[in-house]
Design a protein around this motif. Structure first.
Motif, PDB file in Angstrom:
ATOM      1  N   ALA A 119      88.590 -27.913 -14.631  1.00 20.11           N
ATOM      2  CA  ALA A 119      89.700 -28.373 -13.789  1.00 20.11           C
ATOM      3  C   ALA A 119      90.895 -28.632 -14.690  1.00 20.11           C
ATOM      4  N   VAL A 120      92.062 -28.079 -14.313  1.00 26.93           N
ATOM      5  CA  VAL A 120      93.288 -28.231 -15.090  1.00 26.93           C
ATOM      6  C   VAL A 120      94.451 -28.378 -14.121  1.00 26.93           C
ATOM      7  N   PRO A 121      95.363 -29.352 -14.327  1.00 30.20           N
ATOM      8  CA  PRO A 121      96.535 -29.466 -13.465  1.00 30.20           C
ATOM      9  C   PRO A 121      97.446 -28.244 -13.631  1.00 30.20           C
ATOM     10  N   GLY A 122      98.314 -28.059 -12.662  1.00 26.70           N
ATOM     11  CA  GLY A 122      99.278 -26.972 -12.754  1.00 26.70           C
ATOM     12  C   GLY A 122      98.949 -25.833 -11.813  1.00 26.70           C
ATOM     13  N   PRO A 123      99.592 -24.689 -12.035  1.00 27.72           N
ATOM     14  CA  PRO A 123      99.364 -23.531 -11.161  1.00 27.72           C
ATOM     15  C   PRO A 123      97.899 -23.140 -11.136  1.00 27.72           C
TER      16      PRO A 123
ATOM     17  N   ARG B 256     100.272 -46.234 -11.429  1.00 28.10           N
ATOM     18  CA  ARG B 256      99.110 -45.363 -11.539  1.00 28.10           C
ATOM     19  C   ARG B 256      98.030 -46.024 -12.386  1.00 28.10           C
ATOM     20  N   VAL B 257      96.824 -45.519 -12.237  1.00 29.61           N
ATOM     21  CA  VAL B 257      95.679 -45.925 -13.049  1.00 29.61           C
ATOM     22  C   VAL B 257      95.040 -44.659 -13.593  1.00 29.61           C
ATOM     23  N   SER B 258      94.705 -44.669 -14.871  1.00 31.99           N
ATOM     24  CA  SER B 258      94.052 -43.506 -15.473  1.00 31.99           C
ATOM     25  C   SER B 258      92.628 -43.861 -15.871  1.00 31.99           C
ATOM     26  N   ASN B 259      91.765 -42.857 -15.795  1.00 29.08           N
ATOM     27  CA  ASN B 259      90.348 -43.045 -16.090  1.00 29.08           C
ATOM     28  C   ASN B 259      89.879 -41.858 -16.923  1.00 29.08           C
ATOM     29  N   ALA B 260      89.106 -42.128 -17.957  1.00 29.10           N
ATOM     30  CA  ALA B 260      88.702 -41.051 -18.868  1.00 29.10           C
ATOM     31  C   ALA B 260      87.270 -41.243 -19.326  1.00 29.10           C
TER      32      ALA B 260
ATOM     33  N   SER C  14      91.211 -39.442  -7.700  1.00 29.96           N
ATOM     34  CA  SER C  14      92.088 -38.732  -8.626  1.00 29.96           C
ATOM     35  C   SER C  14      92.946 -37.704  -7.903  1.00 29.96           C
ATOM     36  N   ASN C  15      94.213 -37.641  -8.292  1.00 34.63           N
ATOM     37  CA  ASN C  15      95.088 -36.573  -7.820  1.00 34.63           C
ATOM     38  C   ASN C  15      95.462 -35.608  -8.946  1.00 34.63           C
ATOM     39  N   SER C  16      94.934 -35.872 -10.166  1.00 32.85           N
ATOM     40  CA  SER C  16      95.174 -34.995 -11.302  1.00 32.85           C
ATOM     41  C   SER C  16      93.919 -34.989 -12.171  1.00 32.85           C
TER      42      SER C  16
ATOM     43  N   VAL D 112      84.838 -33.585 -21.781  1.00 32.70           N
ATOM     44  CA  VAL D 112      85.944 -34.520 -21.582  1.00 32.70           C
ATOM     45  C   VAL D 112      86.370 -34.482 -20.120  1.00 32.70           C
ATOM     46  N   SER D 113      86.554 -35.664 -19.528  1.00 37.81           N
ATOM     47  CA  SER D 113      87.076 -35.783 -18.159  1.00 37.81           C
ATOM     48  C   SER D 113      88.222 -36.771 -18.165  1.00 37.81           C
ATOM     49  N   LEU D 114      89.392 -36.336 -17.698  1.00 32.84           N
ATOM     50  CA  LEU D 114      90.579 -37.192 -17.613  1.00 32.84           C
ATOM     51  C   LEU D 114      91.087 -37.163 -16.181  1.00 32.84           C
ATOM     52  N   TYR D 115      91.182 -38.353 -15.583  1.00 31.18           N
ATOM     53  CA  TYR D 115      91.604 -38.455 -14.190  1.00 31.18           C
ATOM     54  C   TYR D 115      92.796 -39.402 -14.077  1.00 31.18           C
ATOM     55  N   ARG D 116      93.663 -39.106 -13.089  1.00 25.87           N
ATOM     56  CA  ARG D 116      94.816 -39.975 -12.839  1.00 25.87           C
ATOM     57  C   ARG D 116      94.933 -40.232 -11.342  1.00 25.87           C
ATOM     58  N   ASP D 117      95.120 -41.509 -11.012  1.00 33.95           N
ATOM     59  CA  ASP D 117      95.255 -41.930  -9.619  1.00 33.95           C
ATOM     60  C   ASP D 117      96.661 -42.478  -9.425  1.00 33.95           C
ATOM     61  N   ASN D 118      97.524 -41.705  -8.791  1.00 36.41           N
ATOM     62  CA  ASN D 118      98.895 -42.141  -8.516  1.00 36.41           C
ATOM     63  C   ASN D 118      99.035 -42.805  -7.162  1.00 36.41           C
TER      64      ASN D 118
END
Length: 734
Positions: free
Chosen positions: A452-456, A351-355, A406-408, A391-397
């Motif tokens: 935007a928040v991961p989860g339910p 994965r790669v993370s971007n913030a 980003s998927n998260s 704040v923006s946090l992104y994750r690319d799996n």
């Protein structure tokens, strides 16, 4: 990182052009004829809104001038822990975490704050991301240990650090260039110029620093060399004086631009090599931080006995960073035909993370303070802070070499406000006995909006708010028993505001508080050739804010309290050409109760704890609490043919510490002993040449333990290996 031809050639020209004429200075210009009678200089501090002698204030503090910092080789914020006892500094990713006596911050969360306040020229820098970029052209550094809950206010449960830059000088045209060249292609140039008239003066200072990484990325498809650094910063200070010197105005502006390939983090499970300075990463990594600060300060002498002070500052900065989240060159991403579920990301961890983080902060402060010489001195004031932190946090799996999609997503904005009223009075009941009473009442609020928040799924935007208010302060009694000699006894309270957690179903975290009882002494002996200052303390630390991860997302909890006891002593001597210093701090800091909290590295459920929480027993050592911190140095100056030659050796020791409440291989930062040596040639008043070796024994040591997160695996940041080089300083003008 390629080194610019301009930087290389400029430093080479400077070294060559200065060396020959400098060595030809006359003996009368270079020799120090008064070495035999040389004594210690008085130390001035400004932490209590006025200039005072360190020997007259009841605070455990390490105070160093800019010249002393250069003499000890302190060129960045991390180096402070090598010269001041009871302080631990850990820098990783976008943040610098400072803990004093085990109190501060151990891991950041989007809404958390540091516990050690950091000031530059009276301006509070409220977050840990941007506190290190003004560390050049320094006038003085003050490290204050213990809560500073009266005049410093919130976010100072552990202490405070005050950095002062040199004041512009009237009726003076002068400046200097200070250049360093060392191995790992490190080049650092600091310059300053002062232009002053009768009542107007301007000082401009700038720094450029670049360095190759201590670590090599050997991946075949490496796109970055984490650890590389390129920094530029410039600062301007305008000083105005009028109305028969009753009015003094300072206008300050600063810009910084720091670019790197992010941190060099050693994978704890590296299957290729155990070399601490070799990594393998295929992802493109970078960290870019830039911003500016502008501010103004006005002091007006209302009368001979009272002064009014007003300060305002605007701070605007950002951090954009990207990390190889799996810290390998072989981990596979989640295939396109599979969902990016928790099970699949564990099976395919690539994965790669971007913030991106931004800070827009407005700060203002008003003071009225006494300026006379009477037995009763006082200061009152008001403080206000208003800031917005997106704040923006992104994750690319799905990809491993660069961020594509980003998927998260975590996208939030925190709106923080803080207001306080404060005052302190000092009363000499007799010429020897001084009483101190101070208080501060603070109102803090945080409004946290999630876009935007991961989860339910939850309704978005989702807004929460948390408010806190607290009375803090200080009581004390001082006994002055001769010039610059004092005994003191104080009780003080510090406070760090509460806040909102990222996930809506997680409770808000409460304010943390620190109560400290301290007794100390300050002495100057042998006609001010020897200074000995010391203290002992006992601390009651309540509702400690501990940040960690829960289900891969940041969370801050208040599960535990702590008790600590210890002391510091600092000895400084100057006997002719011989100078020496010794500082030592002892700390016994432990949790005062048992509790259940999250463990970032080993999630699970311990017996007797709610689901997902692990047990921390009473008596376990607090994070970032080394038992011993010791530093010492000795030097001797002697004239040789009109040149003052000063060899110096110094040593620092930092004891074992853990990065979280759960001791393990992943959290232990072992003790370390570092030795430095330098040889300085003072070639008259305008030239100085120095050769240095840092980490003389080439000690391999862990500087920081990084914990796992959903965006990136944890790992180890190793401290700098042996570095060596030369430094030359050239002064000009009056």
């Amino acid at each position: 990182m390629p080194v610019s031809v301009f930087t290389r050639s400029s430093i080479a020209a400077l070294l060559c052009s200065v060396a020959v004429p400098a060595l030809a200075q006359t003996a009368t210009e270079g020799a120090s004829g008064s070495q035999a009678s040389k004594a210690l200089d008085e130390i001035i501090v400004t932490a209590e809104r006025r200039e005072q002698s360190l020997q007259d204030i009841p605070i455990s503090a390490t105070v160093l001038t800019g010249d002393q910092l250069a003499q000890k080789g302190v060129t960045n914020l991390n180096d402070i822990q090598q010269v001041a006892p009871s302080i631990a500094i850990n820098t990783f990713n976008r943040s610098t975490f400072i803990n004093i006596r085990g109190v501060g911050i151990a891991q950041s969360a989007p809404t958390s704050n540091p516990g050690v306040a950091y000031y530059i020229d009276g301006q509070l820098i409220p977050h840990e991301q941007f506190i290190g970029f003004s560390f050049y052209d320094i006038g003085s550094l003050e490290v204050l240990r213990g809560p500073q809950g009266t005049l410093t206010g919130q976010n100072s449960t552990g202490g405070a650090i005050y950095v002062r830059t040199p004041d512009p000088s009237f009726d003076d045209v002068s400046g200097y260039v200070d250049a360093t060249a060392s191995n790992y292609d490190r080049y650092r140039v600091v310059g300053a110029i002062n232009v002053g008239g009768e009542s107007v003066a301007l000082r401009i200072a700038a720094v450029h620093e670049e360095r190759d990484s201590f670590t090599k990325n050997i991946a075949d498809n490496a796109q970055s060399q984490p650890g590389n650094l390129n920094m530029d910063a410039v600062r301007a200070t305008l000083r105005l004086q009028g109305m028969d010197s009753r009015l003094n105005v300072h206008v300050r502006g600063e810009y910084f631009d720091v670019r790197s390939d992010n941190n060099a983090v050693k994978n704890r499970n590296d299957a290729i090599t155990s070399d601490p300075f070799v990594i393998e990463e295929d992802g493109r990594s970078y960290q870019n931080q830039a911003g500016y600060r502008i501010g103004g300060e006005i002091r007006y002498d209302v009368s001979e006995a009272m002064q009014a002070r007003a300060l305002v500052s605007w701070q605007d900065g950002f951090t954009h960073d990207q990390t190889d989240g799996d810290r390998t060159a072989t981990a596979l991403p989640v295939p396109a035909n599979l969902p990016t579920s928790s099970a699949n990301t564990r099976l395919y961890p690539g994965r790669v993370s971007n913030a991106s983080t931004e800070f827009k902060t407005l700060i203002g402060e008003l003071n009225l303070l006494s300026t006379g010489n009477g037995p009763f001195q006082w200061v009152v004031g008001a403080f206000a802070l208003d800031e917005t932190v997106p704040v923006s946090l992104y994750r690319d799996n799905r990809h491993t070499t660069d961020f594509v999609v980003s998927n998260s997503d975590i996208v939030t904005t925190a709106k923080n406000t803080s207001y306080s009223l404060f005052g302190q009075a000092n009363w000499f009941v007799t010429p020897q006995i001084e009483l101190i009473a101070g208080g501060r009442y603070s109102w803090d609020k945080q409004v946290y909006t999630r876009f935007a928040v991961p989860g339910p799924p939850i309704p978005l935007p989702y807004v929460s708010a948390a408010s806190s208010h607290q009375l803090t302060g200080k009581l004390g009694v001082n006994y002055h028993f001769d010039d610059n000699n004092m005994l003191y006894l104080t009780a003080s309270k510090g406070y760090k505001a509460g806040g909102v957690n990222l996930t809506p179903n997680t409770p808000d975290f409460l304010p943390e508080r620190n109560f400290v009882y301290e007794a100390g002494f300050k002495t100057e002996l042998l006609d001010r050739h020897l200074r000995v200052n010391g203290d002992v303390f006992y601390s009651v630390y309540k509702d400690i804010q501990l940040s960690s991860l829960l289900n891969g997302l940041p969370v801050t909890q208040n599960a535990l309290g702590g008790h600590s006891k210890g002391g510091e002593i600092e000895i400084t001597g100057q006997f002719g050409g011989l100078a020496f210093n010794l500082g030592a701090g002892y700390l016994d800091a432990k949790f005062s109760n048992s509790g259940c909290i999250t463990d970032t590295n080993a999630p699970g459920t311990d017996a007797g704890c709610p689901t997902g929480l692990r047990f921390v027993p009473k008596g376990r050592v607090l994070p970032f609490s080394p038992d011993w911190t010791i530093n010492g140095g000795i030097q001797y100056t002697f004239p040789v043919g009109g040149i003052d030659v000063t060899p110096r050796v110094q040593w620092s020791h930092v004891g074992d510490q853990n990065a979280t409440p759960f001791p393990s291989f992943n959290t232990l930062v072992p003790s370390r002993d570092l030795f430095d040596a330098r040889l300085t040639f003072d070639l008259g008043s305008k030239y100085k040449l120095e050769a240095f070796v840092n980490n003389l024994t080439d000690k391999t040591y862990i500087a920081t333990q990084i914990q796992n997160s959903s965006s990136a695996d944890g790992g180890i940041i190793y401290g700098a290996p042996r570095t060596y080089g030369v430094r030359i300083k050239v002064a000009f003008g009056d």
